[in-house]
Design an enzyme around this catalytic site. Structure first.
Site, short mmCIF file in Angstrom:
data_model
loop_
_atom_site.label_atom_id
_atom_site.label_comp_id
_atom_site.label_asym_id
_atom_site.label_seq_id
_atom_site.Cartn_x
_atom_site.Cartn_y
_atom_site.Cartn_z
N LEU A 1 1.16 -1.19 -0.47
CA LEU A 1 0.09 0.35 0.05
C LEU A 1 0.52 1.03 0.26
O LEU A 1 0.45 2.40 -0.40
CB LEU A 1 -0.97 -0.24 1.65
CG LEU A 1 -2.00 -1.60 1.46
CD1 LEU A 1 -2.25 -1.11 2.71
CD2 LEU A 1 -2.79 -1.15 0.23
N TYR B 1 -6.68 4.63 14.56
CA TYR B 1 -7.28 3.33 13.72
C TYR B 1 -8.37 3.91 12.93
O TYR B 1 -8.83 3.76 12.10
CB TYR B 1 -7.31 2.35 14.86
CG TYR B 1 -7.66 1.55 13.17
CD1 TYR B 1 -8.01 0.30 12.38
CD2 TYR B 1 -9.41 0.63 13.75
CE1 TYR B 1 -8.46 -0.29 11.46
CE2 TYR B 1 -10.09 -0.34 12.60
CZ TYR B 1 -9.82 -0.54 12.52
OH TYR B 1 -10.54 -1.40 11.14
N LYS C 1 -8.83 4.49 9.08
CA LYS C 1 -10.77 3.87 7.87
C LYS C 1 -11.11 5.90 7.76
O LYS C 1 -11.62 5.12 6.95
CB LYS C 1 -11.00 3.19 9.15
CG LYS C 1 -10.25 1.52 9.71
CD LYS C 1 -9.93 1.36 8.47
CE LYS C 1 -10.78 0.17 8.01
NZ LYS C 1 -10.44 -0.21 5.80
P1 NAP Z 1 -5.80 -7.90 9.12
O1 NAP Z 1 -5.49 -9.75 9.30
O2 NAP Z 1 -4.43 -7.14 9.73
O3 NAP Z 1 -5.17 -8.04 7.38
C1 NAP Z 1 -4.45 -6.66 7.29
C2 NAP Z 1 -4.44 -6.73 5.60
O4 NAP Z 1 -3.91 -5.56 5.62
C3 NAP Z 1 -3.10 -7.74 6.35
O5 NAP Z 1 -2.93 -8.16 4.47
C4 NAP Z 1 -1.53 -7.01 5.45
O6 NAP Z 1 -0.66 -7.22 5.33
C5 NAP Z 1 -2.30 -5.69 4.96
N1 NAP Z 1 -1.20 -4.94 4.62
C6 NAP Z 1 -1.68 -3.46 5.79
N2 NAP Z 1 -0.87 -3.21 5.98
C7 NAP Z 1 0.01 -2.89 4.42
C8 NAP Z 1 0.38 -2.56 3.45
N3 NAP Z 1 1.14 -1.32 3.40
N4 NAP Z 1 0.71 -2.96 2.65
C9 NAP Z 1 0.05 -3.94 1.80
N5 NAP Z 1 -1.00 -4.81 3.04
C10 NAP Z 1 -0.88 -4.62 3.95
O7 NAP Z 1 -7.10 -6.85 9.35
P2 NAP Z 1 -8.63 -7.99 9.24
O8 NAP Z 1 -9.42 -8.33 10.40
O9 NAP Z 1 -8.74 -9.16 7.89
O10 NAP Z 1 -9.14 -6.19 8.92
C11 NAP Z 1 -9.10 -6.34 7.12
C12 NAP Z 1 -9.48 -4.45 6.32
O11 NAP Z 1 -11.21 -5.28 7.14
C13 NAP Z 1 -9.13 -3.27 7.24
O12 NAP Z 1 -9.14 -2.49 6.15
C14 NAP Z 1 -9.69 -3.50 8.48
O13 NAP Z 1 -9.69 -1.61 8.59
C15 NAP Z 1 -11.02 -4.27 7.65
N6 NAP Z 1 -12.02 -3.91 8.98
C16 NAP Z 1 -11.53 -4.81 9.99
C17 NAP Z 1 -12.37 -5.33 10.67
C18 NAP Z 1 -12.18 -6.26 12.30
O14 NAP Z 1 -12.99 -6.43 13.14
N7 NAP Z 1 -11.42 -7.22 11.73
C19 NAP Z 1 -13.81 -4.37 11.25
C20 NAP Z 1 -14.07 -3.43 10.76
C21 NAP Z 1 -13.09 -3.71 9.48
P3 NAP Z 1 0.54 -8.11 6.06
O15 NAP Z 1 -0.08 -10.33 5.91
O16 NAP Z 1 1.78 -8.11 5.69
O17 NAP Z 1 0.51 -7.58 7.34
#
Ligand code: NAP
Length: 347
Positions: free
Chosen positions: A65, A159, A163
């Site tokens: 990113l 965070y 978002k």
């Molecule tokens: P996660 O498991 O931490 O996944 C985050 C992903 O983003 C990972 O694949 C990570 O890659 C990637 N990432 C972070 N920084 C990056 C960068 N600089 N360049 C490329 N990739 C990057 O979290 P998740 O829970 O699946 O969340 C995914 C999405 O859903 C996010 O947008 C989060 O804000 C949103 N969301 C999550 C929740 C929740 O409760 N889980 C709720 C609402 C929204 P690496 O593996 O390389 O770190």
């Protein structure tokens, strides 16, 4: 012929993205997953195979990113993009820009590349953090819906800022693109995502259940969230790829507000008889503030103490025919997977 060709899923290594890739593969789609650490690809294939998915239609590309390189190649030839990647750390960052920059600039990079490649539709994962942070619906006076936006001037964490800023920037970016170069666009705003983890690297999302199962705390502080199952989040993203009414909309993607103590009681009923000692009593907020001195993950939730947020999810139910599973099943399946993956040891 399916209207869905190759789907780019950004951040393929993430909790939500991996479930979404699994659901896409299980439905027979071609998937391209972007990774910033390409070496993770092999492990992800193993994980998906272990969970019964055929991975022959899955390929990976490398893109970060924070950098321009790779995004044009990632989007080339894709009919649809699911932009899920964004930093979701389990501790406050040193500087808020560590989250805001990749979230905002990354979203713009993906959208620019998607527009250049003639992608038909992009679905972006935002969050309820971009809807309701810093506000309290405790007195029942406000039920949040798609019109609500987090106030960036309120006392909110990095965070939540990342978002909100990323989602706003995405809408603004698309608005200024000429209509004939603009992909269709919609946004999914999940609440706190729980549900089975597919691997040992469980991520930030399931921390609350992990801490209860491990009995990291003697009781439950007054914390609560609008919950959603990761499998239902994946389903919403996939339906949003083709739903006729989705373009131009954001969708609150969560069910009822649930207090941590209610989650603990569900876990206790299910796992207590098997010897797990789940803390179901109340823990005063002051004790959590004390714990935050030693536990960085706890620091992330201090602002949320005693907050209650009720949301109206009628739009996603209507437009995406979304019918989430019962919250009890989500909680139990989360804990079961944590045991299966060896993250919680048997009593
Ligand atoms: P996660 O498991 O931490 O996944 C985050 C992903 O983003 C990972 O694949 C990570 O890659 C990637 N990432 C972070 N920084 C990056 C960068 N600089 N360049 C490329 N990739 C990057 O979290 P998740 O829970 O699946 O969340 C995914 C999405 O859903 C996010 O947008 C989060 O804000 C949103 N969301 C999550 C929740 C929740 O409760 N889980 C709720 C609402 C929204 P690496 O593996 O390389 O770190």
């Amino acid at each position: 012929m399916s209207e869905i060709g190759t789907v780019l899923v950004t951040g393929a290594s993430g909790y939500i993205a991996l479930h979404t890739i699994k659901a896409l593969l299980d439905a027979g789609h071609e998937v391209r997953g972007s990774l910033r650490t390409p070496a993770r690809g092999e492990t992800l294939v193993e994980i998906l195979r272990r969970h019964g998915s055929d991975t022959t239609k899955l390929h990976f590309v490398s893109a970060d990113l924070d950098r321009d390189e790779g995004w044009a190649e990632a989007c080339a030839g894709c009919s649809h993009v699911l932009h899920i990647a964004s930093p979701f750390p389990n501790a406050p960052p040193r500087h808020e820009d560590d989250l805001i920059k990749p979230a905002r600039e990354g979203a713009l990079r993906v959208l620019q590349a998607a527009a250049d490649a003639g992608v038909k539709r992009v679905v972006m994962t935002s969050s309820l953090a971009a809807v309701l942070s810093g506000r309290d619906g405790r007195d029942g006076s406000h039920v949040f819906d798609e019109e609500d936006w987090t106030d960036l001037d309120a006392d909110i964490g990095a965070y939540e800022k990342s978002k909100t800023i990323a989602e706003r920037a995405a809408w603004e970016f698309l608005e200024q693109l000429p209509a004939d170069r603009r992909p269709e666009f919609c946004v999914i705003n999940p609440g706190l995502v729980l549900g089975p983890v597919l691997e040992k690297d469980a991520g930030t999302s399931v921390e609350a259940v992990l801490k209860l199962m491990r009995r990291d705390f003697p009781g439950c502080p007054p914390l609560g969230w609008a919950l959603v199952d990761v499998r239902d989040v994946a389903a919403a993203h996939i339906t949003a790829l083709t739903a006729p009414d989705a373009p131009g909309h954001r969708y609150l993607c969560a069910g009822e507000h649930v207090w941590l103590q209610q989650i603990a009681e569900i876990l206790d009923r299910e796992f207590g008889p098997r010897g797990y000692r789940i803390p179901t009593g109340r823990l005063p907020a002051a004790l959590l503030r004390l714990a935050a001195l030693f536990d960085k993950t706890v620091r992330l939730v201090l602002r949320d103490l005693n907050l209650r947020h009720d949301i109206d999810n009628s739009a996603i139910r209507r437009d995406l025919h979304w019918n989430p599973r019962p919250m009890e099943q989500t909680v139990i399946d989360t804990a079961r997977s944590l045991i299966q993956e060896g993250l919680v040891t048997a009593p």
